[in-house]
Design an enzyme around this catalytic site. Structure first.
Site, PDB file in Angstrom:
ATOM      1  N   SER A   1      43.353  41.695  52.876  1.00  0.00           N
ATOM      2  CA  SER A   1      42.540  42.491  53.806  1.00  0.00           C
ATOM      3  C   SER A   1      41.098  41.973  53.864  1.00  0.00           C
ATOM      4  O   SER A   1      40.440  42.086  54.899  1.00  0.00           O
ATOM      5  CB  SER A   1      42.581  43.971  53.437  1.00  0.00           C
ATOM      6  OG  SER A   1      41.962  44.199  52.206  1.00  0.00           O
TER       7      SER A   1
ATOM      8  N   ARG B   1      43.430  35.094  39.273  1.00  0.00           N
ATOM      9  CA  ARG B   1      43.549  34.256  38.084  1.00  0.00           C
ATOM     10  C   ARG B   1      42.167  33.887  37.562  1.00  0.00           C
ATOM     11  O   ARG B   1      41.229  33.714  38.347  1.00  0.00           O
ATOM     12  CB  ARG B   1      44.290  32.963  38.417  1.00  0.00           C
ATOM     13  CG  ARG B   1      45.782  33.102  38.338  1.00  0.00           C
ATOM     14  CD  ARG B   1      46.448  31.812  38.688  1.00  0.00           C
ATOM     15  NE  ARG B   1      46.300  30.778  37.671  1.00  0.00           N
ATOM     16  CZ  ARG B   1      46.973  30.751  36.535  1.00  0.00           C
ATOM     17  NH1 ARG B   1      47.835  31.706  36.250  1.00  0.00           N
ATOM     18  NH2 ARG B   1      46.816  29.761  35.673  1.00  0.00           N
ATOM     19  N   ILE B   2      42.105  33.768  36.242  1.00  0.00           N
ATOM     20  CA  ILE B   2      40.863  33.295  35.638  1.00  0.00           C
ATOM     21  C   ILE B   2      40.762  31.798  35.937  1.00  0.00           C
ATOM     22  O   ILE B   2      41.746  31.063  35.829  1.00  0.00           O
ATOM     23  CB  ILE B   2      40.866  33.575  34.120  1.00  0.00           C
ATOM     24  CG1 ILE B   2      40.754  35.091  33.904  1.00  0.00           C
ATOM     25  CG2 ILE B   2      39.737  32.825  33.421  1.00  0.00           C
ATOM     26  CD1 ILE B   2      40.903  35.525  32.472  1.00  0.00           C
TER      27      ILE B   2
ATOM     28  N   ASN C   1      32.452  35.793  44.122  1.00  0.00           N
ATOM     29  CA  ASN C   1      33.627  36.625  43.870  1.00  0.00           C
ATOM     30  C   ASN C   1      33.315  38.072  44.254  1.00  0.00           C
ATOM     31  O   ASN C   1      32.203  38.549  44.045  1.00  0.00           O
ATOM     32  CB  ASN C   1      33.988  36.566  42.380  1.00  0.00           C
ATOM     33  CG  ASN C   1      35.215  37.392  42.043  1.00  0.00           C
ATOM     34  OD1 ASN C   1      36.236  37.321  42.728  1.00  0.00           O
ATOM     35  ND2 ASN C   1      35.128  38.191  41.002  1.00  0.00           N
TER      36      ASN C   1
ATOM     37  N   HIS D   1      34.169  41.813  43.317  1.00  0.00           N
ATOM     38  CA  HIS D   1      34.734  42.528  42.166  1.00  0.00           C
ATOM     39  C   HIS D   1      34.624  44.033  42.393  1.00  0.00           C
ATOM     40  O   HIS D   1      33.552  44.533  42.760  1.00  0.00           O
ATOM     41  CB  HIS D   1      34.001  42.143  40.884  1.00  0.00           C
ATOM     42  CG  HIS D   1      34.561  42.835  39.682  1.00  0.00           C
ATOM     43  ND1 HIS D   1      35.741  42.446  39.077  1.00  0.00           N
ATOM     44  CD2 HIS D   1      34.132  43.921  39.009  1.00  0.00           C
ATOM     45  CE1 HIS D   1      35.999  43.256  38.071  1.00  0.00           C
ATOM     46  NE2 HIS D   1      35.045  44.164  38.004  1.00  0.00           N
TER      47      HIS D   1
ATOM     48  N   SER E   1      30.950  44.782  43.806  1.00  0.00           N
ATOM     49  CA  SER E   1      29.873  43.797  43.647  1.00  0.00           C
ATOM     50  C   SER E   1      30.324  42.454  44.192  1.00  0.00           C
ATOM     51  O   SER E   1      31.496  42.085  44.061  1.00  0.00           O
ATOM     52  CB  SER E   1      29.546  43.593  42.156  1.00  0.00           C
ATOM     53  OG  SER E   1      29.267  44.807  41.502  1.00  0.00           O
TER      54      SER E   1
ATOM     55  N   LEU F   1      33.636  35.596  32.528  1.00  0.00           N
ATOM     56  CA  LEU F   1      34.357  36.427  33.511  1.00  0.00           C
ATOM     57  C   LEU F   1      33.485  37.546  34.089  1.00  0.00           C
ATOM     58  O   LEU F   1      32.947  38.376  33.342  1.00  0.00           O
ATOM     59  CB  LEU F   1      35.595  37.042  32.839  1.00  0.00           C
ATOM     60  CG  LEU F   1      36.470  37.912  33.745  1.00  0.00           C
ATOM     61  CD1 LEU F   1      37.153  37.071  34.809  1.00  0.00           C
ATOM     62  CD2 LEU F   1      37.494  38.681  32.920  1.00  0.00           C
ATOM     63  N   ASP F   2      33.389  37.581  35.414  1.00  0.00           N
ATOM     64  CA  ASP F   2      32.691  38.647  36.152  1.00  0.00           C
ATOM     65  C   ASP F   2      31.255  38.855  35.662  1.00  0.00           C
ATOM     66  O   ASP F   2      30.726  39.970  35.717  1.00  0.00           O
ATOM     67  CB  ASP F   2      33.466  39.973  36.072  1.00  0.00           C
ATOM     68  CG  ASP F   2      34.844  39.867  36.730  1.00  0.00           C
ATOM     69  OD1 ASP F   2      34.985  39.090  37.686  1.00  0.00           O
ATOM     70  OD2 ASP F   2      35.767  40.564  36.272  1.00  0.00           O
TER      71      ASP F   2
HETATM   72  C1  GRF Z   1      40.001  43.847  46.374  1.00  0.00           C
HETATM   73  O1  GRF Z   1      40.063  45.198  46.075  1.00  0.00           O
HETATM   74  C2  GRF Z   1      39.066  43.171  45.414  1.00  0.00           C
HETATM   75  O2  GRF Z   1      38.029  43.964  44.959  1.00  0.00           O
HETATM   76  C3  GRF Z   1      39.965  42.842  44.277  1.00  0.00           C
HETATM   77  O3  GRF Z   1      41.188  42.519  44.861  1.00  0.00           O
HETATM   78  C4  GRF Z   1      41.325  43.204  46.085  1.00  0.00           C
HETATM   79  C5  GRF Z   1      41.734  42.239  47.140  1.00  0.00           C
HETATM   80  O4  GRF Z   1      42.283  42.866  48.242  1.00  0.00           O
HETATM   81  N1  GRF Z   1      39.410  41.824  43.436  1.00  0.00           N
HETATM   82  P1  GRF Z   1      42.811  42.045  49.491  1.00  0.00           P
HETATM   83  O5  GRF Z   1      43.869  41.073  49.010  1.00  0.00           O
HETATM   84  O6  GRF Z   1      41.643  41.324  50.102  1.00  0.00           O
HETATM   85  O7  GRF Z   1      43.381  43.050  50.419  1.00  0.00           O
END
Ligand code: GRF
Length: 225
Positions: A15, A93-94, A109, A111, A138, A146-147
């Site tokens: 999405s 994946r990391i 990224n 998050h 974020s 990580l993050d």
């Molecule tokens: C999002 O909620 C994002 O925060 C998380 O994974 C989801 C990805 O959703 N890391 P989509 O595949 O873009 O619909």
């Protein structure tokens, strides 16, 4: 001005990829998606990319000896499209340290938490378990930890009494889309960039993350008296 090239990494339904595509079609985001990359050949993001005729590369980790070998193969394909920015939009994946360093200052990224709170997985459930009244998402630079990279911007969401992990995820999702589009637009348009591990926005260093307001604009946090 030369075209700004995006590579999108995703493992999920896609999405956020769809939101980026909509913003490009609407003329809001001055960029082109030059490839969509995944560890899950059957994920929604890859289907959406194919429907849009985008270049896709999806490589299953189990076909490779280890994380380094999988990263090497997938990220060589990313390097081949010469992206100006790599957008991790639900890439689950990391990424190995060597690969992160290879694309230093060029990878962001999305998050689903108000970092530095709740890095890692299951953020919605962890927010509820901690009894927090505020949640959010974020967009941060990817660094080897990580993050933990510097955060460009966040969007906030009030947690309601009856919220569940599912309801939080559902309400956060459209706000995540707006945040990712706003951040990617700021970077592609030259308003935001990374220098020496710090974000600059309109030429000034960011001491704290920007905030996405209710009109989907990025704002500096103003100090409250
Ligand atoms: C999002 O909620 C994002 O925060 C998380 O994974 C989801 C990805 O959703 N890391 P989509 O595949 O873009 O619909």
């Amino acid at each position: 001005m030369s075209e700004f090239k995006l590579a999108v990494l995703a493992s999920g339904r896609g999405s956020n990829l769809q939101a980026l595509l909509r913003a490009i079609d609407a003329g809001q985001l001055p960029a082109r998606i030059v490839g969509v990359f995944s560890d899950k050949p059957k994920c929604g993001a890859i289907s959406i990319a194919r429907e849009h005729g985008l270049h896709t590369v999806a490589l299953k980790p189990r076909d490779y000896a280890d994380r380094a070998a999988h990263d090497e193969a997938l990220f060589s394909a990313v390097a081949d499209v010469q992206p100006d920015l790599i957008v991790c939009a639900g890439y689950l994946r990391i990424i190995s340290d060597a690969t992160v360093r290879r694309f230093e200052d060029r990878m962001i990224n999305l998050h689903p938490s108000l970092l530095p709170r709740h890095p890692g997985l299951d953020t919605h459930a962890r927010v509820l378990a901690a009894g927090e009244t505020e949640h959010g998402a974020s967009v941060h630079a990817v660094i080897p930890a990580l993050d933990a990279g510097p955060v460009l911007a966040q969007v906030r969401l009030d947690v309601g009494k009856g919220d569940t992990p599912e309801s939080l995820a559902e309400r956060l999702s459209p706000r995540e889309h707006a945040l990712l589009v706003a951040c990617t637009t700021a970077i592609a348009g030259g308003r935001a960039w990374l220098a020496g591990g710090r974000w600059l926005f309109d030429g000034q260093a960011l001491d704290q993350p920007l905030r996405l307001d209710n009109h989907d604009q990025l704002q500096r946090e103003t100090a409250h008296a």
